[in-house]
Design a protein around this motif. Sequence first.
Motif, PDB file in Angstrom:
ATOM      1  N   ALA A  24       0.778  -1.133   0.134  1.00 26.22           N
ATOM      2  CA  ALA A  24      -0.106  -0.071  -0.094  1.00 26.22           C
ATOM      3  C   ALA A  24       0.791   1.320   0.195  1.00 26.22           C
ATOM      4  O   ALA A  24       2.059   1.098   0.811  1.00 26.22           O
ATOM      5  CB  ALA A  24      -0.799   0.116   1.070  1.00 26.22           C
ATOM      6  N   SER A  25       0.513   2.216  -0.859  1.00 31.27           N
ATOM      7  CA  SER A  25       1.198   3.437  -0.829  1.00 31.27           C
ATOM      8  C   SER A  25       0.136   4.583  -0.496  1.00 31.27           C
ATOM      9  O   SER A  25      -0.914   4.581  -0.617  1.00 31.27           O
ATOM     10  CB  SER A  25       1.944   3.592  -2.225  1.00 31.27           C
ATOM     11  N   GLY A  26       0.844   5.665  -0.185  1.00 31.82           N
ATOM     12  CA  GLY A  26       0.178   7.287   0.087  1.00 31.82           C
ATOM     13  C   GLY A  26      -0.051   7.024   1.827  1.00 31.82           C
ATOM     14  O   GLY A  26       0.159   6.245   2.695  1.00 31.82           O
ATOM     15  N   SER A  27      -0.957   8.081   2.099  1.00 31.77           N
ATOM     16  CA  SER A  27      -1.033   8.723   3.302  1.00 31.77           C
ATOM     17  C   SER A  27      -2.404   7.699   3.943  1.00 31.77           C
ATOM     18  O   SER A  27      -3.304   8.136   3.535  1.00 31.77           O
ATOM     19  CB  SER A  27      -1.126  10.107   3.625  1.00 31.77           C
ATOM     20  N   ILE A  28      -2.080   6.826   5.009  1.00 34.83           N
ATOM     21  CA  ILE A  28      -3.060   6.086   5.560  1.00 34.83           C
ATOM     22  C   ILE A  28      -3.177   6.434   6.965  1.00 34.83           C
ATOM     23  O   ILE A  28      -2.058   6.486   7.758  1.00 34.83           O
ATOM     24  CB  ILE A  28      -2.616   4.606   5.276  1.00 34.83           C
ATOM     25  N   ASP A  29      -4.445   6.798   7.603  1.00 38.87           N
ATOM     26  CA  ASP A  29      -4.484   7.114   9.017  1.00 38.87           C
ATOM     27  C   ASP A  29      -4.704   5.766   9.798  1.00 38.87           C
ATOM     28  O   ASP A  29      -3.928   5.523  10.689  1.00 38.87           O
ATOM     29  CB  ASP A  29      -5.805   7.710   9.335  1.00 38.87           C
ATOM     30  N   ILE A  30      -5.263   4.629   9.256  1.00 39.00           N
ATOM     31  CA  ILE A  30      -5.895   3.491  10.007  1.00 39.00           C
ATOM     32  C   ILE A  30      -6.078   2.422   9.117  1.00 39.00           C
ATOM     33  O   ILE A  30      -6.786   2.691   8.016  1.00 39.00           O
ATOM     34  CB  ILE A  30      -6.817   3.557  11.015  1.00 39.00           C
ATOM     35  N   ILE A  31      -5.395   1.252   9.292  1.00 41.95           N
ATOM     36  CA  ILE A  31      -5.673   0.005   8.577  1.00 41.95           C
ATOM     37  C   ILE A  31      -6.637  -0.791   9.376  1.00 41.95           C
ATOM     38  O   ILE A  31      -6.328  -1.246  10.502  1.00 41.95           O
ATOM     39  CB  ILE A  31      -4.291  -0.861   8.255  1.00 41.95           C
ATOM     40  N   ASN A  32      -7.887  -0.930   8.922  1.00 38.97           N
ATOM     41  CA  ASN A  32      -8.834  -1.679   9.756  1.00 38.97           C
ATOM     42  C   ASN A  32      -8.926  -3.246   9.565  1.00 38.97           C
ATOM     43  O   ASN A  32      -9.139  -3.923  10.258  1.00 38.97           O
ATOM     44  CB  ASN A  32     -10.373  -1.066   9.452  1.00 38.97           C
ATOM     45  N   TYR A  33      -8.920  -3.465   8.229  1.00 40.43           N
ATOM     46  CA  TYR A  33      -8.636  -5.005   7.739  1.00 40.43           C
ATOM     47  C   TYR A  33      -7.945  -5.029   6.531  1.00 40.43           C
ATOM     48  O   TYR A  33      -7.793  -4.031   5.635  1.00 40.43           O
ATOM     49  CB  TYR A  33     -10.117  -5.469   7.694  1.00 40.43           C
ATOM     50  N   VAL A  34      -7.412  -6.219   6.429  1.00 36.52           N
ATOM     51  CA  VAL A  34      -6.712  -6.821   5.219  1.00 36.52           C
ATOM     52  C   VAL A  34      -7.432  -8.085   4.609  1.00 36.52           C
ATOM     53  O   VAL A  34      -7.368  -8.877   5.427  1.00 36.52           O
ATOM     54  CB  VAL A  34      -5.266  -6.518   5.196  1.00 36.52           C
ATOM     55  N   CYS A  35      -7.339  -8.117   3.171  1.00 34.77           N
ATOM     56  CA  CYS A  35      -8.091  -9.548   2.855  1.00 34.77           C
ATOM     57  C   CYS A  35      -7.335  -9.646   1.416  1.00 34.77           C
ATOM     58  O   CYS A  35      -6.828  -8.743   0.810  1.00 34.77           O
ATOM     59  CB  CYS A  35      -9.547  -8.991   2.418  1.00 34.77           C
ATOM     60  N   TRP A  36      -7.575 -10.927   1.191  1.00 37.03           N
ATOM     61  CA  TRP A  36      -7.109 -11.496  -0.277  1.00 37.03           C
ATOM     62  C   TRP A  36      -8.394 -11.965  -0.525  1.00 37.03           C
ATOM     63  O   TRP A  36      -9.179 -12.877  -0.057  1.00 37.03           O
ATOM     64  CB  TRP A  36      -6.157 -12.468  -0.304  1.00 37.03           C
ATOM     65  N   TYR A  37      -8.627 -11.772  -2.001  1.00 39.77           N
ATOM     66  CA  TYR A  37      -9.962 -12.158  -2.775  1.00 39.77           C
ATOM     67  C   TYR A  37      -9.338 -12.984  -3.894  1.00 39.77           C
ATOM     68  O   TYR A  37      -8.217 -12.582  -4.388  1.00 39.77           O
ATOM     69  CB  TYR A  37     -10.958 -11.191  -3.124  1.00 39.77           C
ATOM     70  N   ARG A  38     -10.210 -13.701  -4.751  1.00 40.72           N
ATOM     71  CA  ARG A  38      -9.652 -14.295  -5.815  1.00 40.72           C
ATOM     72  C   ARG A  38     -10.908 -14.442  -6.600  1.00 40.72           C
ATOM     73  O   ARG A  38     -12.072 -14.508  -6.278  1.00 40.72           O
ATOM     74  CB  ARG A  38      -8.995 -15.498  -5.758  1.00 40.72           C
ATOM     75  N   GLN A  39     -10.652 -14.531  -8.015  1.00 36.80           N
ATOM     76  CA  GLN A  39     -11.872 -14.442  -8.934  1.00 36.80           C
ATOM     77  C   GLN A  39     -11.323 -15.200 -10.215  1.00 36.80           C
ATOM     78  O   GLN A  39     -10.278 -15.132 -10.561  1.00 36.80           O
ATOM     79  CB  GLN A  39     -12.438 -12.937  -9.176  1.00 36.80           C
ATOM     80  N   THR A  40     -12.401 -16.320 -10.842  1.00 36.99           N
ATOM     81  CA  THR A  40     -11.968 -16.821 -11.893  1.00 36.99           C
ATOM     82  C   THR A  40     -13.190 -16.418 -12.863  1.00 36.99           C
ATOM     83  O   THR A  40     -14.324 -15.977 -12.558  1.00 36.99           O
ATOM     84  CB  THR A  40     -12.137 -18.248 -11.741  1.00 36.99           C
ATOM     85  N   PRO A  41     -12.844 -16.593 -14.145  1.00 42.92           N
ATOM     86  CA  PRO A  41     -13.931 -16.147 -15.327  1.00 42.92           C
ATOM     87  C   PRO A  41     -15.407 -16.581 -14.959  1.00 42.92           C
ATOM     88  O   PRO A  41     -15.446 -17.894 -14.789  1.00 42.92           O
ATOM     89  CB  PRO A  41     -13.241 -16.641 -16.653  1.00 42.92           C
ATOM     90  N   GLY A  42     -16.331 -15.864 -15.065  1.00 42.92           N
ATOM     91  CA  GLY A  42     -17.445 -16.298 -14.776  1.00 42.92           C
ATOM     92  C   GLY A  42     -18.268 -16.643 -13.429  1.00 42.92           C
ATOM     93  O   GLY A  42     -19.290 -17.056 -13.139  1.00 42.92           O
ATOM     94  N   LYS A  43     -17.197 -16.449 -12.540  1.00 40.98           N
ATOM     95  CA  LYS A  43     -17.826 -16.605 -11.138  1.00 40.98           C
ATOM     96  C   LYS A  43     -17.579 -15.259 -10.272  1.00 40.98           C
ATOM     97  O   LYS A  43     -16.720 -14.434 -10.627  1.00 40.98           O
ATOM     98  CB  LYS A  43     -16.604 -17.619 -10.456  1.00 40.98           C
ATOM     99  N   GLN A  44     -18.235 -15.211  -9.339  1.00 38.86           N
ATOM    100  CA  GLN A  44     -18.000 -14.159  -8.353  1.00 38.86           C
ATOM    101  C   GLN A  44     -16.780 -13.941  -7.406  1.00 38.86           C
ATOM    102  O   GLN A  44     -16.251 -15.049  -7.265  1.00 38.86           O
ATOM    103  CB  GLN A  44     -19.197 -14.169  -7.208  1.00 38.86           C
ATOM    104  N   ARG A  45     -16.290 -12.876  -7.289  1.00 39.15           N
ATOM    105  CA  ARG A  45     -15.039 -12.681  -6.611  1.00 39.15           C
ATOM    106  C   ARG A  45     -15.354 -13.378  -5.009  1.00 39.15           C
ATOM    107  O   ARG A  45     -16.336 -13.048  -4.532  1.00 39.15           O
ATOM    108  CB  ARG A  45     -14.552 -11.179  -6.363  1.00 39.15           C
ATOM    109  N   GLU A  46     -14.246 -14.112  -4.708  1.00 45.62           N
ATOM    110  CA  GLU A  46     -14.501 -14.780  -3.315  1.00 45.62           C
ATOM    111  C   GLU A  46     -13.710 -14.442  -2.302  1.00 45.62           C
ATOM    112  O   GLU A  46     -12.336 -14.093  -2.847  1.00 45.62           O
ATOM    113  CB  GLU A  46     -14.741 -16.524  -3.525  1.00 45.62           C
ATOM    114  N   LEU A  47     -13.875 -14.363  -0.938  1.00 41.06           N
ATOM    115  CA  LEU A  47     -13.127 -14.020   0.016  1.00 41.06           C
ATOM    116  C   LEU A  47     -12.040 -15.118   0.385  1.00 41.06           C
ATOM    117  O   LEU A  47     -12.470 -16.413   0.420  1.00 41.06           O
ATOM    118  CB  LEU A  47     -13.817 -13.581   1.187  1.00 41.06           C
ATOM    119  N   VAL A  48     -10.739 -15.055   0.228  1.00 46.42           N
ATOM    120  CA  VAL A  48      -9.910 -16.183   0.685  1.00 46.42           C
ATOM    121  C   VAL A  48      -9.271 -16.056   2.062  1.00 46.42           C
ATOM    122  O   VAL A  48      -9.471 -17.013   2.765  1.00 46.42           O
ATOM    123  CB  VAL A  48      -8.461 -16.024  -0.376  1.00 46.42           C
ATOM    124  N   ALA A  49      -8.810 -14.987   2.550  1.00 47.01           N
ATOM    125  CA  ALA A  49      -8.590 -14.720   3.989  1.00 47.01           C
ATOM    126  C   ALA A  49      -8.557 -13.149   4.143  1.00 47.01           C
ATOM    127  O   ALA A  49      -8.453 -12.615   3.569  1.00 47.01           O
ATOM    128  CB  ALA A  49      -6.890 -15.205   4.021  1.00 47.01           C
TER     129      ALA A  49
END
Length: 118
Positions: A24-49
């Motif tokens: 992450a770059s730029g001026s950030i006050d607070i990081i509330n959460y961080v996530c990884w998602y993934r997506q394959t063609p034709g499917k909705q983006r899904e939460l990984v972690a």
Amino acid sequence: QVQLVESGGGLVQPGGSLRLSCAASGSIDIINYVCWYRQTPGKQRELVARINRAGTYYADFVKGRFIITSDNEKKMMWLQMNNLKPEDTAVYYCNEGLVVGGFQKDYWGEGTLVSVSA
């Protein structure tokens, strides 16, 4: 302006490992959460972690194989992916809930492709 940039994707054989990074770059006050998602063609983006104040969450399909970590001071997060399977092939996105200039907002990277194939 805040930006998230992923790296570390690529082609790997089944059973192999990859480590994704998100900076992450730029001026950030607070990081509330961080996530990884993934997506394959034709499917909705899904939460990984996800890491938030409640703790760490993993989707069932990656439990025991993937590890999410983060360093808020460095504004970095990672996803260590082990024992990769062909069904893990997807574009992986980092997502962070950030307070910037006093306002909470969701931020997304542009994604990095992970291909698992023999």
